[in-house]
Design an enzyme around this catalytic site. Sequence first.
Site, PDB file in Angstrom:
ATOM      1  N   GLY A  37       0.788  -1.225   0.000  1.00 38.70           N
ATOM      2  CA  GLY A  37       0.000   0.000   0.000  1.00 38.70           C
ATOM      3  C   GLY A  37       0.818   1.272   0.000  1.00 38.70           C
ATOM      4  O   GLY A  37       0.262   2.371  -0.004  1.00 38.70           O
ATOM      5  N   GLY A  39       2.719   2.330  -2.415  1.00 35.68           N
ATOM      6  CA  GLY A  39       2.689   2.956  -3.733  1.00 35.68           C
ATOM      7  C   GLY A  39       3.751   2.460  -4.695  1.00 35.68           C
ATOM      8  O   GLY A  39       3.971   3.063  -5.751  1.00 35.68           O
ATOM      9  N   SER A 108       9.729  -7.094  -0.423  1.00 31.05           N
ATOM     10  CA  SER A 108      11.093  -7.545  -0.074  1.00 31.05           C
ATOM     11  C   SER A 108      11.497  -7.044   1.309  1.00 31.05           C
ATOM     12  O   SER A 108      12.345  -6.182   1.430  1.00 31.05           O
ATOM     13  CB  SER A 108      12.104  -7.115  -1.139  1.00 31.05           C
TER      14      SER A 108
END
Length: 199
Positions: A37, A39, A108
């Site tokens: 979330g 972006g 990641s």
Amino acid sequence: MGQKNITWHQGHISKSDRQKLNNKIKSAVLWFTGLSGSGKSTIAVEIEKELYHAGILSYRLDGDNIRHGLNRDLGFTPQERTENIRRIGEVSKLFVDAGILTLASFISPYRKDREMVRNLLDKGEFVEVYVKCDLSECEKRDPKGLYKKARNGEIKSFTGIHSPYEEPISPEIIVETDKQTLQESVNQILNYLIKNKYM
């Protein structure tokens, strides 16, 4: 491991030859890391569009998209997350060798995994973009409804809720999407690419 009888088969065309076909850019991986979330994918989509209009061939590798195919056999345990990133690192290395500017958007969460990918590539070929966004803002956005599911116990090992996210220590670029507009973040990255001759 069955690898002792394997030999790398070298061709006549080099990475630099392929880069010349792609507007003479330096091929590299822009590695977008950050919470769900934050972006990452949204920014990568916009960067891809800008590169296309500049006549530069690029390709996006997106976390969800990759799990539809190449990594559909992997879950979200720490070991599977590491294997997910290892595979993407190897794919990214192939794209860089092909002379393509590669946009990799993956949470990641572990520094060691991101460093593993950096170490696969030559100096200057791994550009870590930390898409920084406060957890509360990511949770408010919740574009896929994943935070709600995690809070309800429907998703286990969710980064930022049950599992840690290890912030980059010295990324090449930091964009703060809870403080910047999308266009400001995109412009910041494009300016870096221009200044460092990736476009």
